[in-house]
Design an enzyme around this catalytic site. Structure first.
Site, PDB file in Angstrom:
ATOM      1  N   GLY A 132       0.805  -1.211   0.000  1.00  0.00           N
ATOM      2  CA  GLY A 132       0.000   0.000   0.000  1.00  0.00           C
ATOM      3  C   GLY A 132       0.846   1.273   0.000  1.00  0.00           C
ATOM      4  N   HIS A 133       0.158   2.405  -0.080  1.00  0.00           N
ATOM      5  CA  HIS A 133       0.884   3.672  -0.175  1.00  0.00           C
ATOM      6  C   HIS A 133       1.536   4.055   1.145  1.00  0.00           C
ATOM      7  CE1 HIS A 133      -2.997   6.240   0.674  1.00  0.00           C
ATOM      8  NE2 HIS A 133      -2.959   5.180   1.412  1.00  0.00           N
TER       9      HIS A 133
END
Lengths: 346, 346, 346
Positions: free
Chosen positions: B244-245
């Site tokens: 994920g970011h």
């Protein structure tokens, strides 16, 4: 998706089955009983859904041969042995009309290496890449943007849809269907690790896909470390599934979406993995064993079993364990009462 | 996958090790002891598998230096310090022969923007796309159909196999290996939500892949919201993994297939995630901690731990919990007996 | 990712908000408070993080309007109503500068079938493939290597990034964003199975993506068996998510990474699936229901619920079950004491 189908064509397709009621017009869609509109075809796959039949707006309904009662006004029933199979027959006919056909020949934007063997009957889509030494069978379809790497072979009448990768030296059998985004022949995940990090072990084996295998969108099949990863004949794999290196899948297995089989595990024939199931590496799963969704198989298992949970156990035992946990508060209460009684006895 | 290897070449490759028995001929394959045929090379990686050795049809077997006994007739043993490493050495030699080499230069069907910096030593595959302002290092290999978006940089000797995407402005270090279907730099998953729906938060940060990282087929690494998502040096990521970011992975981590790390989580060095593990967002996992397959890490965790379950706990504690549940029926039975006794006492 | 932003521009972008302190220079990055360096912008999204503010090296910090205290020397505070939204505003401005723009027109390396309808405002990237009968709306962006198959339609201003597949006859609405590697319209996973194997059921329905939908990298959406798979307006789907055939997702749902929805399941509006959640086929999930990460929904569920576990239950109940298991050793000990006492009583 625009198509029309006349009732006459439908009756002809299904043979001389019995019908009740009458629908004048052409069919323009297929839907479940509860969702069908006028002009649509539906089907009663199971008597349990009979309650939806009375209110269905479907104009024509495929019903079981033994279905009693009467269609409502303007609705037509066609009696068939198995409505679900009859519907599949109709859909197959429609599919022939709807499914884009891939013309034989090489698209002008495709790249085909001069050393690749591509029969005249094969279809190579736009922007596809066929590398050196590749061997494609008769009637093979290579979708747009698909890459078949050096020395790979694809058997007769297999279809690789758009944006598939078949890695160098890998084998895809005949009559296979690989969906968009599939990767066959990525490196196995193996390293020699020590305190300085992880040194990659060469992965020089193959991935072998036997005949009549289907692999869903964006699924991945690793090549073996030195021998082969093998997907058995007739096995069907859903989307986003991971098959590790040296894995052997038997014939006619079903692997639902997002399941994964770790390196060197071996599944027998007709094994079924539910969605998001994990199978640990280096174990064996017996023929016909079914694993329910999200379970994690962590050790060898026999044939014909049904397993659930993580770690996976016999399904009924796992269900009992859930029930046992539900009983803990009651046990606690009984214990409290006993303690109270015993206190009074003193 | 056709290759041959003479025993002389094999002995030379492995140095002056001791051997027993004799095999006259050339090797044409590698297989595990239980699966090897005549003409194949095998190895005894662990004395536990010694029982397979007696029945193995392998013509040549790499055995530990201290292996006692005698090979069967027609079989040859080569004594080495570590058979598994020795096999990797042999495979590396074969890999040099088998692995397709990518010729330096730009394939005529590739598109390379005129503002991209592509050294003469780089190899750009068929149908690849190198957008404006891209900077590729020496010896970089870009596979068929791979897309390197605007302003991205790829360090020396990194290999992006077929159909990879490196998003705009992202960085891939040196000596990295990205498998087919990898996406680096997809948008992070972030919205401002209210009763009217979800408003997208701009995702303008980068994804940074440090040196010597390997990322498996169809894995995805999101770009950061505004700073960077970072994969530490030497970390190895298997297939179908989600990063994920704003995630920070330390150095030399191992992430097995289908694991996922949610936004802003931070993993230390040498962390190991088993298959299908999930790590929740905004938490920290300490150096060297190992998470077993299918576990779900839901809070900060220290270093050097082994965690299991969902939510993940100390592995031994989780095993005990499973054992405790198994004991509930027995507890219930003891309780029933106590109740009976107490009834009699009254 | 090089950019600069002056404090004057920042203040103008945010309107006439109150500020404290002063920073002379230009901003060159954005980072969280604990990670920001001099020259960077940061933000205090929540008073809980106020402790990081005192030590932050950020040169400019967006703080809530009611924030008291004083910035440290050389630091500037800008008071805003909601720092997180203010930051998104700033990022949107930067995004306009940073995000590559796709020029209208067809890239010379793209292939566009002569029967496809492509407005002059659309942008077709390098190596893209637009097949026969495709219909693209105004301002549509088709990324490099993306394939839009025969008869598919894409609505106005939708963006399909690099290497996306939209299958034949499928529909993508307006203002959608499909990330790299997405596959829309792969076949549903349906077979007629018997002892001889699995016979494929034709999958001739569509996948319909309504307006304002975002789908993350390498996610897959199957086409329906005969009707349609539908993703409701405004729904946001993360990476590596699987949507089975005939699934209906409501409006404004959030599906986190690696979640999966099996065939014919229906989700209401504003449903939230955490990461790695599974929803079994043929069930319904009510509006606004939230499923926590790694849970498995196995039966119909009402609206507005929070569910956890596999099989999923009411979240609080699931938490209690975990607590109950923790109590088993204590129950066992109490039971042992009772048994002892009772032994003495005899």
């Amino acid at each position: 998706m625009d198509w029309t189908l006349s009732v006459d064509d439908l009756l002809e397709e299904l043979g001389t089955e019995r019908s009740q009621g009458y629908f004048e017009g052409t069919l323009t869609g297929i839907a479940e009983l509860g969702k069908a509109h006028a002009g649509q075809l539906s089907f009663l796959s199971d008597h349990r859904y009979a309650r939806y039949l009375g209110e269905s707006e479907a104009s024509v309904v495929l019903v079981p041969a033994d279905k009693t009662g009467e269609p409502r006004a303007g609705q037509m029933w066609i009696h068939v042995k198995d409505p679900s199979i009859a519907l599949a027959t109709v859909c197959s006919r429609l599919e022939k009309r709807l499914l884009p056909t891939a013309p034989a020949g090489i698209h002008p934007t495709a790249f085909v290496d001069e050393t690749a063997q591509v029969p005249a009957s094969a279809s190579i889509g736009a922007q596809a890449v066929i590398e050196a030494g590749v061997n494609l069978g008769e009637g093979v379809v290579i979708g747009a943007g698909t890459v078949v790497e050096k020395g790979a072979r694809v058997g007769d009448h297999s279809v690789l849809l758009s944006r598939v990768t078949v890695g160098w030296n890998c084998l895809v059998g005949s009559h296979c269907l690989l969906h968009s985004g599939v990767v066959v022949g990525s490196d196995g995940f193996g390293y020699h690790s020590d305190a300085s990090g992880h040194r990659k072990l060469p992965q020089i084996g193959m991935a072998v896909i036997e005949d009549h295998v289907e692999i869903g969108a964006n699924s991945t099949v690793d090549r073996a470390r030195f021998a082969e990863t093998r997907i058995g004949e007739g096995t069907k794999i859903d989307n986003l599934v991971q098959i590790g290196h040296n894995v052997i899948l038997g014939k006619h297995c079903i692997l639902c979406a997002q399941s994964g089989v770790a390196g060197s595990a071996e599944l027998g024939d007709f094994v079924v993995l539910g969605g998001q199931v994990g199978v640990i590496g280096h174990i064996q799963v017996g023929d016909g064993t079914k694993i329910t969704g999200q379970s994690g198989v962590s050790k060898n298992t026999g044939s014909g079993m049904v397993l659930s949970g993580s770690p996976a156990r016999d399904h009924r035992e796992e269900m009992k364990r859930h029930a046992h946990v539900s009983r803990i508060p009651a046990l606690q209460e009984r214990l409290r009462r006993l303690e109270e009684k015993l206190e009074h006895l003193k």
